[in-house]
Design an enzyme around this catalytic site. Structure first.
Site, PDB file in Angstrom:
ATOM      1  N   TYR B 104       0.823  -1.217   0.000  1.00 45.79           N
ATOM      2  CA  TYR B 104       0.000   0.000   0.000  1.00 45.79           C
ATOM      3  C   TYR B 104       0.855   1.263   0.000  1.00 45.79           C
ATOM      4  O   TYR B 104       0.480   2.268  -0.605  1.00 45.79           O
ATOM      5  CB  TYR B 104      -0.957   0.009   1.197  1.00 45.79           C
ATOM      6  CG  TYR B 104      -2.163  -0.865   0.965  1.00 45.79           C
ATOM      7  CD1 TYR B 104      -2.997  -0.624  -0.124  1.00 45.79           C
ATOM      8  CD2 TYR B 104      -2.463  -1.928   1.795  1.00 45.79           C
ATOM      9  CE1 TYR B 104      -4.097  -1.434  -0.357  1.00 45.79           C
ATOM     10  CE2 TYR B 104      -3.563  -2.738   1.577  1.00 45.79           C
ATOM     11  CZ  TYR B 104      -4.378  -2.492   0.501  1.00 45.79           C
ATOM     12  OH  TYR B 104      -5.461  -3.277   0.255  1.00 45.79           O
ATOM     13  N   GLU B 200       0.208 -31.071  10.053  1.00 46.10           N
ATOM     14  CA  GLU B 200      -0.374 -30.194   9.027  1.00 46.10           C
ATOM     15  C   GLU B 200      -1.605 -29.457   9.541  1.00 46.10           C
ATOM     16  O   GLU B 200      -1.722 -28.259   9.381  1.00 46.10           O
ATOM     17  CB  GLU B 200      -0.727 -30.987   7.758  1.00 46.10           C
ATOM     18  CG  GLU B 200      -1.380 -30.104   6.692  1.00 46.10           C
ATOM     19  CD  GLU B 200      -1.662 -30.816   5.379  1.00 46.10           C
ATOM     20  OE1 GLU B 200      -1.156 -31.948   5.193  1.00 46.10           O
ATOM     21  OE2 GLU B 200      -2.376 -30.245   4.550  1.00 46.10           O
ATOM     22  N   ASP B 252      -1.529 -34.801   5.714  1.00 47.19           N
ATOM     23  CA  ASP B 252      -2.483 -35.587   4.937  1.00 47.19           C
ATOM     24  C   ASP B 252      -1.711 -36.444   3.941  1.00 47.19           C
ATOM     25  O   ASP B 252      -0.541 -36.158   3.643  1.00 47.19           O
ATOM     26  CB  ASP B 252      -3.430 -34.674   4.144  1.00 47.19           C
ATOM     27  CG  ASP B 252      -4.434 -33.960   5.054  1.00 47.19           C
ATOM     28  OD1 ASP B 252      -4.669 -34.443   6.184  1.00 47.19           O
ATOM     29  OD2 ASP B 252      -4.977 -32.926   4.625  1.00 47.19           O
TER      30      ASP B 252
END
Lengths: 615, 367
Positions: B104, B200, B252
């Site tokens: 910004y 995870e 996973d």
């Protein structure tokens, strides 16, 4: 009964309805979107032809309404000359009725099978008659007909025939109900009309789609196309059968005048030469010429030198109007068009026109769009079978700055338009969607496209160097000064001089003068360096109030009033650096007041760090 | 040396390094050279294994950014603007910005303005590569903090309000200890851990906490929160090196999770310049392995097209070029299935802590 007689009975029984059913495909009535398109096409072609013959700027109105899920009502209305009352039933409700069947003239329709086939299709699929209104003059009555075709006799059946009120000056309106589907996109009525508008920039075409959306293809010119002249057939293109028919029905009494007045480009002398070559008495009655003699005559046509057929029977769109047409329907950056001189294929004059449009909002990655036209009629089907497509594929487009994967259509933001005008377009089939590969024609198309390709390449390479020049200018004018300013600010130092880097980026000659105090006076050195890739010759001027001391190399001195102009002839090879040195009897604080060095005899954009003066 | 003077020294080093870069530009102008910088190419093709540290870093292939083109020149201009902000706005004034704030701030930079945050993020990474420093040295922070950590370890963190000593089981709530964005100031006081398990998903970390896995096995549970933040990877690396704790990674069983492991163990392609600083090559993959999907008969989902593409791309990724990973990837492609960590819940809530993990840890020789 003899077999042949029985067969003959059956043959009689084959009505035109059956004929139509069997030949639907070749007549252009297969899928339901195509049935609609073919019907629109036949009606619009008729309207455009009629308007042109009568010198009327065409104003054509097409409306399509969805009737049920798979049937539509098609209305086509024009401001043409109208049709006289007696002719109306035959024009619309008798197959193969028309004035153009034997004419040697460039026109859209050729067989006269067109509009009546649409009427027949409508009648077979909806069971309803065609509704026709036509009016030939402001003060004439408007005739309203409801017509069917008698499928046994191929004769019109008139259901209604009355005079109605019609608030048009003149024109013809046809309304057909049929099994058909209105689609959008490729091969749609919309696309067909858009393409038609491109090659008929003198026409205004209005389409009302089934959802009541109104599309107007506005005309781009008020100039009517030049009317094609009707000509006699040229002997080179005549078939033996046609020749025999002409002989039998000729009203001439002798062979020589028959030849002279039935064909173009045969004079008194040529007629006699042909008769002689064929071994037939020029005085012989044409009706009595035997099959064998006709064969010899036909052969003689090829042996005697006959000049090419006249070409004023063709009506090209002209490159100016093709340009207007393309610009009207597309936003593009570049457009070039060409009209080739007329040429001849087997006795039929023809002429190729082509155009290439590039850039704008055309899709960048897709195959280029090919717009094919034959006698101002867009060809939408069978693109792959058409001589125009083959000619486009034959060209090595990479030579003309377009991508081309293999020998296929090139890719890029471009449209290739080709118009073939001829008294006889050699279509591959009756549905008239693809032009046959006639070598003379393919060659002419290729010549036209190569010419346009060269112009496209020139344009693109100019664009390219312009873009590069613009890019460099953006760097040196906008970005580099800011980097220099910013790095100076960060390091709390004055912004570095960007001139040497600018010269390098632009490939310019950099001229930089440095002045060092030395004892009483100053040592001056002017460095000259060529960052470009070509040799430069120019002269360097120092115009000073002072005398210079011990210069090297020695300059030429010219007195200019109080000032002295010292001139060095400079020649710099690419990458070469040279220096000019001399002494000046000035104080070091005067050094900043020295005028900028001046160069002469070189373009301003090739120099950085000096003033360029060219007289 | 006090922590304060240490910080001042670091800041001054950062300033000098950034100024050196700008100095280079200045000198390029003066020596009539078109300004440019040279960077290693940041692609999968240009990462290679560094023998001595066993992590993946950028290779020799380089790309040049030069003011010869508008694109290159604009990049150099942006680099100058960012350098000015970092030197004069951050280091001189002891202030910091987040990556998003930096994006910004560039609003006022006219033609040097960034068009999207990814662009300014990338430029900061470039500056890290050129200077050999890290964004923390420029006082640039990520938007989010690191994830959380839970286990038998006592640490000291230097905060704005002074030093805090925290035991990561006794002094924290159920959510665990929040890893700060700069973990360099953290000191490890003492610990009673045998290994680190990086997990995870938050759900699985919570499951392990609830089942008392940390106490039972003496393990530090680190939540990876998907692709782990730099601070998460860095603290794992520091605990591994400084406390000599083995690291196992539990994710996973799908191609994306394989990549999570790779970035913990070998480094990420996008930030290979920091691999030596953040990757823990000694870390091992616990699962869910493709073989686990088969052996434990887990409930699965079908691989979608993106999954298959990701697996195929991993077969050409140098980080996965080992017999173990080739087998795992090929097996997953063959069975066409993937499984979540949570799939073990199908066998009871305790199954993962009582059966699966102990079995795997024994197999791997960790416990």
């Amino acid at each position: 009964m003899v077999i042949a007689e029985e067969l003959a009975k059956k043959q009689k029984a084959i009505s035109i309805a059956e004929f139509f059913e069997k030949n639907r495909q070749i007549l252009g009535f297969d899928s339901s979107p195509r049935c609609l398109l073919t019907s629109v096409k036949e009606a619009v072609d008729n309207s455009l032809d009629a308007c042109e013959e009568s010198d009327i700027l065409p104003d054509i109105f097409i409306k399509i309404e969805n009737k049920t899920k798979n049937s539509v009502t098609l209305i086509v209305e024009d401001n043409g000359p109208g049709i006289v009352k007696d002719q109306i039933p035959k024009v619309f409700a008798k197959l193969l009725y028309g004035s153009r069947f034997h004419s040697m003239k460039q026109s859209r329709g050729q067989q006269g099978i067109g509009i009546s086939a649409a009427v027949l299709y409508s009648q077979l699929t909806s069971g309803r008659p065609a509704k026709i209104v036509s009016k030939i003059d402001r003060d004439a009555p408007a005739h309203y007909f409801e017509l069917l075709i008698n499928t046994q006799t191929n004769e019109p059946e008139i259901l209604t025939d009355r005079v109605i009120e019609w608030d048009r000056v003149r024109g013809t309106r046809i309304e057909l109900e049929m099994e058909a589907a209105y689609i959008r996109g490729k091969k749609s009525v919309h696309e067909y009309l858009k393409d038609t508008a491109i090659v008929n920039p003198h026409a205004r075409i209005t389409l009302i789609e089934p959802d009541n959306n109104r599309v107007v293809f506005e005309r781009a010119t008020d100039k009517m196309p030049v009317q094609p002249e009707e000509i006699l057939p040229h002997p080179a293109g005549i078939e033996l059968g046609t020749l025999m028919k002409m002989l039998r029905y000729s009203e001439r009494e002798k062979l020589a005048p028959f030849l002279r007045y039935s064909f173009s480009r045969i004079g008194l002398h040529t007629a006699e030469e042909i008769s002689k070559k064929a071994g037939i008495d020029p005085e012989k009655s044409p009706q009595e010429v035997t099959l064998d003699e006709a064969k010899r005559l036909h052969e003689a046509f090829t042996k005697v030198k006959i000049s090419a057929p006249p070409t004023d029977c063709l009506s090209p769109i002209t490159d100016e109007l093709i340009r207007k047409g393309l610009e009207k329907e597309h936003t593009i950056d570049f457009i070039e068009t060409i009209t080739r001189p007329p040429s001849v294929h087997s006795g039929h004059p023809f002429q190729i026109e082509a155009g290439i449009a590039y850039g704008g909002n055309l899709p960048k990655e897709e195959k280029v769009e090919i717009l094919r036209f034959a006698n101002r009629v867009p060809l939408l089907y069978q693109q792959g079978a058409c001589a125009i497509t083959h000619a486009v594929e034959n060209i090595k487009w990479k030579n003309y700055s377009l991508n081309q994967p293999g020998e296929t259509l090139p890719t890029g933001p471009a449209i290739v338009l080709v118009h073939v005008a001829s008294t006889h377009i050699p279509f591959t089939s009756e549905s008239k969607e693809a032009i046959a590969d006639i070598p003379e024609m393919v060659e002419e198309i290729e010549l036209a496209l190569k010419d346009l390709g060269r112009r496209l390449k020139l344009y693109l390479s100019r664009q390219d160097s312009l873009a590069r020049r613009r890019e460099k200018e953006e760097i040196i004018q906008k970005i580099l000064p800011r980097i220099a300013k910013k790095v100076g600010e960060i390091l709390d130092r004055p912004a570095p001089d960007i001139a040497p880097v600018v010269a390098k980026i632009m490939g310019n000659v950099l001229i930089s003068r440095s002045v060092q105090p030395d004892g009483r006076g100053c040592d001056v050195e002017i460095k000259l360096r060529n960052h470009g890739d070509s040799v430069h010759h120019f002269s360097l001027h120092e115009t000073l109030l002072h005398e210079i001391i011990s210069p090297s190399p020695e300059p030429k001195k010219i007195q200019l009033g109080k000032q002295n102009d010292y001139v060095w002839k400079i020649s710099l090879k690419p990458g070469e650096q040279k220096a000019v040195v001399y002494k000046l009897d000035i104080k070091s604080d005067e050094a900043s007041k020295l005028p900028q060095p001046i160069v002469e005899g070189i373009k301003e954009e090739l120099i950085t760090g000096a003033k360029v003066v060219n007289v | 040396m006090t922590d304060r003077s240490n910080k001042e020294l670091r800041d001054s080093l950062s300033k000098t390094t950034l100024k050196k870069l700008i100095q280079d530009f200045y000198e390029q102008f003066e020596s009539e050279t078109i300004p440019h910088i040279v960077l290693p190419s940041r692609t999968k093709k240009n990462i290679e294994l560094k023998e001595d540290s066993d992590v993946w870093v950028y290779g020799d292939s380089e790309s040049m950014r030069s003011a010869k083109t508008v694109k290159g020149a604009t990049q150099l201009l942006k680099t100058s603007y960012v350098a000015e902000l970092l030197i004069k706005g951050h280091l001189d004034q002891n202030k910091s910005s987040t990556l998003r704030e930096l994006y910004y701030i560039s609003e006022n930079w006219d033609i040097a303005k960034f068009h999207e945050q990814a662009e300014s993020d990338r430029l900061i990474e470039d500056l890290e590569i050129i200077t050999g420093l890290q964004r923390e040295d420029f006082h640039v922070r990520p938007e989010e903090n690191g994830a959380t950590l839970y286990g038998p370890i006592k640490i000291k963190e230097i905060t704005k309000r002074g030093e805090r000593t925290i035991h990561c089981q006794d002094d924290v709530g159920e959510a665990g200890y929040q890893i700060p964005y700069n973990v360099e100031t953290i000191k490890f006081i003492e610990h009673d851990a045998k290994f680190i398990i990086a997990i995870e998903t938050g759900g699985m970390q919570d499951r392990l906490i609830e089942n008392g896995f940390d106490e039972k096995f003496g393990s530090i549970l680190v939540h990876l929160k998907g692709q782990p933040a730099r601070s998460t990877r860095r603290i794992i690396k520091r605990m591994n090196e400084e406390l000599k704790l083995p690291v196992v990674v539990f994710t996973d069983g799908d191609p994306w999770s394989f990549r999570i492991f790779a970035s913990v163990a070998y480094g990420a392609i996008k930030s290979a310049h920091l691999s030596e600083f953040m990757a823990t090559p000694a870390s091992k993959f616990i699962g869910v392995q493709s073989t686990d999907i088969v052996e434990y008969e887990l409930s699965t989902d079908k691989l979608n097209d993106q999954d298959i593409k990701a697996l195929e791309s991993e077969l050409t990724d140098p980080r996965f070029n080992t017999p173990y990973w080739k087998d795992q990837i090929n097996l997953m492609l063959k069975i066409g299935k993937k499984a979540e960590q949570q799939a073990f819940a199908g066998k009871g809530l305790d199954y993962v802590t009582d059966t699966y993990l102990p079995e795997r840890l024994t197999e791997m020789g960790v416990v």
